[in-house]
Design an enzyme around this catalytic site. Structure first.
Site, PDB file in Angstrom:
ATOM      1  N   ASP A 106       0.861  -1.180   0.000  1.00 41.84           N
ATOM      2  CA  ASP A 106       0.000   0.000   0.000  1.00 41.84           C
ATOM      3  C   ASP A 106       0.902   1.235   0.000  1.00 41.84           C
ATOM      4  OD1 ASP A 106      -2.462   1.509   0.438  1.00 41.84           O
ATOM      5  OD2 ASP A 106      -3.221  -0.334   1.327  1.00 41.84           O
ATOM      6  N   ASP A 210      -3.101   4.680  -2.315  1.00 40.30           N
ATOM      7  CA  ASP A 210      -4.184   5.184  -1.468  1.00 40.30           C
ATOM      8  C   ASP A 210      -4.629   6.582  -1.896  1.00 40.30           C
ATOM      9  OD1 ASP A 210      -5.608   4.723   1.181  1.00 40.30           O
ATOM     10  OD2 ASP A 210      -4.640   6.633   1.609  1.00 40.30           O
ATOM     11  N   GLU A 268      -6.508   3.962  -5.929  1.00 42.65           N
ATOM     12  CA  GLU A 268      -7.830   4.108  -5.320  1.00 42.65           C
ATOM     13  C   GLU A 268      -8.389   5.433  -5.839  1.00 42.65           C
ATOM     14  OE1 GLU A 268     -10.015   4.193  -0.963  1.00 42.65           O
ATOM     15  OE2 GLU A 268      -8.086   5.153  -1.219  1.00 42.65           O
ATOM     16  N   HIS A 339     -11.366  -3.381   2.979  1.00 45.87           N
ATOM     17  CA  HIS A 339     -11.399  -3.001   4.391  1.00 45.87           C
ATOM     18  C   HIS A 339     -12.209  -1.735   4.651  1.00 45.87           C
ATOM     19  CE1 HIS A 339      -8.415  -0.531   2.540  1.00 45.87           C
ATOM     20  NE2 HIS A 339      -8.398   0.248   3.591  1.00 45.87           N
ATOM     21  N   ASP A 340     -12.692  -1.069   3.596  1.00 43.61           N
ATOM     22  CA  ASP A 340     -13.514   0.128   3.775  1.00 43.61           C
ATOM     23  C   ASP A 340     -14.985  -0.143   3.486  1.00 43.61           C
ATOM     24  OD1 ASP A 340     -11.313   1.736   4.366  1.00 43.61           O
ATOM     25  OD2 ASP A 340     -10.982   2.264   2.272  1.00 43.61           O
TER      26      ASP A 340
HETATM   27  C1  NOJ Z   1      -8.339   4.957   1.976  1.00 51.62           C
HETATM   28  C2  NOJ Z   1      -8.099   3.774   2.851  1.00 51.62           C
HETATM   29  O1  NOJ Z   1      -8.562   2.623   2.198  1.00 51.62           O
HETATM   30  C3  NOJ Z   1      -8.821   4.051   4.142  1.00 51.62           C
HETATM   31  O2  NOJ Z   1      -8.861   2.928   4.971  1.00 51.62           O
HETATM   32  C4  NOJ Z   1      -8.154   5.233   4.805  1.00 51.62           C
HETATM   33  O3  NOJ Z   1      -8.872   5.596   5.966  1.00 51.62           O
HETATM   34  C5  NOJ Z   1      -8.086   6.435   3.873  1.00 51.62           C
HETATM   35  N1  NOJ Z   1      -7.679   6.084   2.552  1.00 51.62           N
HETATM   36  C6  NOJ Z   1      -7.111   7.445   4.363  1.00 51.62           C
HETATM   37  O4  NOJ Z   1      -5.799   6.982   4.156  1.00 51.62           O
END
Ligand code: NOJ
Length: 572
Positions: A106, A210, A268, A339-340
């Site tokens: 990541d 990210d 992302e 994970h989000d």
């Molecule tokens: C995206 C990540 O997937 C998430 O878990 C994180 O809180 C935010 N970016 C900030 O880095």
């Protein structure tokens, strides 16, 4: 390995790959402290190999004070104490490579932790050499006590934090402890290039970047979005995303570092539409290799937070429009969970009752048969489900807790909080991986950092692996279709034709390449649904490639059973 030969061509291996995402804190505890770690991952390398995945995306494992579970990095060249040592990490990558599994790290470089050395220096004085590594501004109003503009953080509250040492404000689009880096400073970009090179030289095969669409910003006055319109809420992604230099900065990183390695990047890409998605991923543009878009996981949300009913027609439209637009131009990541996100079972299937296995397999078929690189999030391969939260005290996610701190003062909204979180919380996917029906789900010998989902007695890896018809073994078969030359070629290169886009129950599509096709049928409903075969397909020599029921009839118009899904290959 770096390759400076001018004839070097990247192999683009990710187009044939299935990636497995590990959220290390919740994957496997290897040292008995209740927290998942790298030794735990090493214990499970054979498991990953058996599943057949080609690459692992490892959520952040760098040094971090954990204000956002590792997405707040204080040292990009070291490993978080809770996760182990650098030696452990080296053993892990060696073990992965020995099993022909690549490692995608990541890359979190929109922001650092406020405990990073750069920020510690930056906040000391306005003329500190690191001052411009971050985004500092004077406040407005008398004595500058109002934030520089009214932008709000993605975690709630102002996107600016006042710092009394220099009487200025720094920007943080996430938590206060995550100050945003200033990418307009060439030194910051050079630092990022060095970090990327550092890990690539250690053998890393790629990066999940990210919130990469946020790195270039124009700090506008109150609520003005870059296209000049006014956004009274000042919290939308459109304020921060796809800023004026984003493509230039990505190309620079690609040219200086990434293009010299046989690696991949997946960005992302919040707030990305198809037009912009192509700008990021078209091969000739040399920016990112692939992106995660959000359209399909936002079809059941209002303003990205408030859940609304799942609508299959909208969901299909979101996915299919990307399939069509990217064909032969760009490349996308295919995902339902991470994970989000909450777990996909229930979310995209409605109440599955006693059909959990069929529903999970159907979702897998619907995703993996599309063009792109499929991602499997830990636990998805055994059909893990959402947790039932009863109160805010059971939650961990900073975003959820911040929202609570805002809504707890508003009586009616306060009551909706737990039901909403049960649909939406990022905590669902962060529950410990369920390995066995034994104590703590086999995740740890001691009480885990986050309570396990009590359904681990029925839903766990041990059970799933021992069931010939289980979800795990189904995933193995599905993944192996990317190794079988004929199916792999269609999946990678085939055209995408959708049937019955307005059908509220079925997702039906056809993938074709050089005279061979895959016909994919997925019943998204927990009920019998009639299927009529399309008139324009003749189904010569049909072969059943995969299905979620054992006794599938020869291809014909007929009634599909609850969540029934199958793929037939045929000659055109
Ligand atoms: C995206 C990540 O997937 C998430 O878990 C994180 O809180 C935010 N970016 C900030 O880095």
């Amino acid at each position: 390995m770096e390759n400076n030969n001018e004839n070097f061509v990247r192999s683009r291996w990710y187009k044939n790959s299935v990636v497995y995402q590990i959220y290390p804190r919740s994957f496997k505890d290897g040292n008995g402290d209740g927290i998942g770690d790298i030794r735990g991952i090493i214990e499970k390398l054979d498991y990953l190999q058996d599943l057949g995945i080609d690459a692992v995306w490892l959520s952040p494992c760098y040094k971090s004070p954990n204000a956002d579970n590792g997405y707040d990095i204080s040292d990009y060249r070291d490993i978080m104490d809770e996760f182990g040592t650098f030696e452990d990490w080296k053993e892990m990558i060696k073990g992965l490579h020995e099993r022909n599994i690549r490692l995608i790290m990541d890359l979190v470089v929109n922001h650092t932790s406020d405990e990073h050395y750069w920020f510690q220096e930056s906040r000391k004085s306005v003329d500190n050499p690191y001052r411009d590594y971050y985004i500092w501004r004077k406040g407005r109003g008398k004595n500058g006590k109002r934030p520089p503009n009214n932008w709000t953080s993605r975690f709630g509250g102002p996107a600016w934090k006042y710092d009394e040492t220099t009487n200025e404000w720094y920007m943080h689009l996430w938590a206060e402890k995550q100050p945003d880096l200033n990418w307009d400073n060439p030194k910051v970009r050079q630092e990022v290039q060095d970090i990327v090179k550092f890990w690539l030289d250690l053998g890393v095969d790629g990066f999940r970047c990210d919130v990469i669409t946020y790195i270039s910003k124009t700090i506008n006055p109150d609520g003005t979005i870059p296209n000049g319109k006014f956004n009274p809420f000042a919290c939308g992604d459109e304020l921060f995303c796809h800023g004026p230099h984003i493509h230039e900065y990505l190309r620079e990183l690609n040219e200086k570092v990434l293009s010299h390695y046989d690696c991949m990047t997946v960005g992302e890409a919040a707030n990305v539409d198809i037009k912009t998605g192509l700008l990021y991923t078209e091969e000739s543009r040399n920016e990112l290799d692939t992106i995660f878009f959000f359209d399909h996981v936002e079809t059941d949300m209002f303003m990205q937070v408030i859940p609304k009913g799942f609508n299959l027609v909208k969901f299909k439209k979101a996915l299919v429009s990307w399939q069509k637009a990217m064909y032969r131009k760009g490349w996308i990541a295919l995902y339902l969970e991470n994970h989000d996100q909450p777990r996909s079972l229930g979310r995209f299937t409605g109440k599955f009752d006693n059909h959990r296995k069929e529903a999970a397999k159907m979702l897998a078929i619907s995703l993996h048969m599309q063009q792109g690189t499929p991602y499997v999030y830990q636990g998805e391969e055994i059909g893990m489900t959402n947790f039932k939260f009863k109160s805010v005290n059971e939650m961990d996610d900073k975003l959820a807790l911040n929202i609570w701190n805002i809504v707890k003062y508003i009586p009616i909204v306060r009551q909706l909080y737990v039901p909403i979180m049960n649909k939406r919380s990022r905590d669902h996917g962060r529950k410990p991986m369920q390995w066995t029906s034994g104590e703590n789900a086999g995740f740890s010998e001691t009480t885990p950092w986050f309570a396990v989902n009590p359904n681990y007695k029925e839903i766990n890896v041990e059970e799933s692996m021992s069931d010939e018809n289980g979800i795990y073994n189904f995933y193995k078969k599905l993944i192996s279709l990317r190794r079988r030359p004929d199916t792999a070629e269609i999946l990678r290169e085939g055209t995408f034709t959708e049937y019955y886009p307005k059908n509220k129950d079925l997702f039906v599509f056809n993938r074709s390449y050089k005279g061979k096709s895959l016909f994919v049928v997925c019943n998204f409903k927990n009920k019998n649904v009639a299927l009529k075969l399309p008139d324009d397909i003749s189904f010569n020599n049909p072969e059943l490639v995969i299905a979620n029921y054992n006794d599938v009839e020869p291809i014909s118009s007929r009634t599909l059973r609850p969540y029934e899904a199958f793929v037939f290959m045929y000659n055109d």
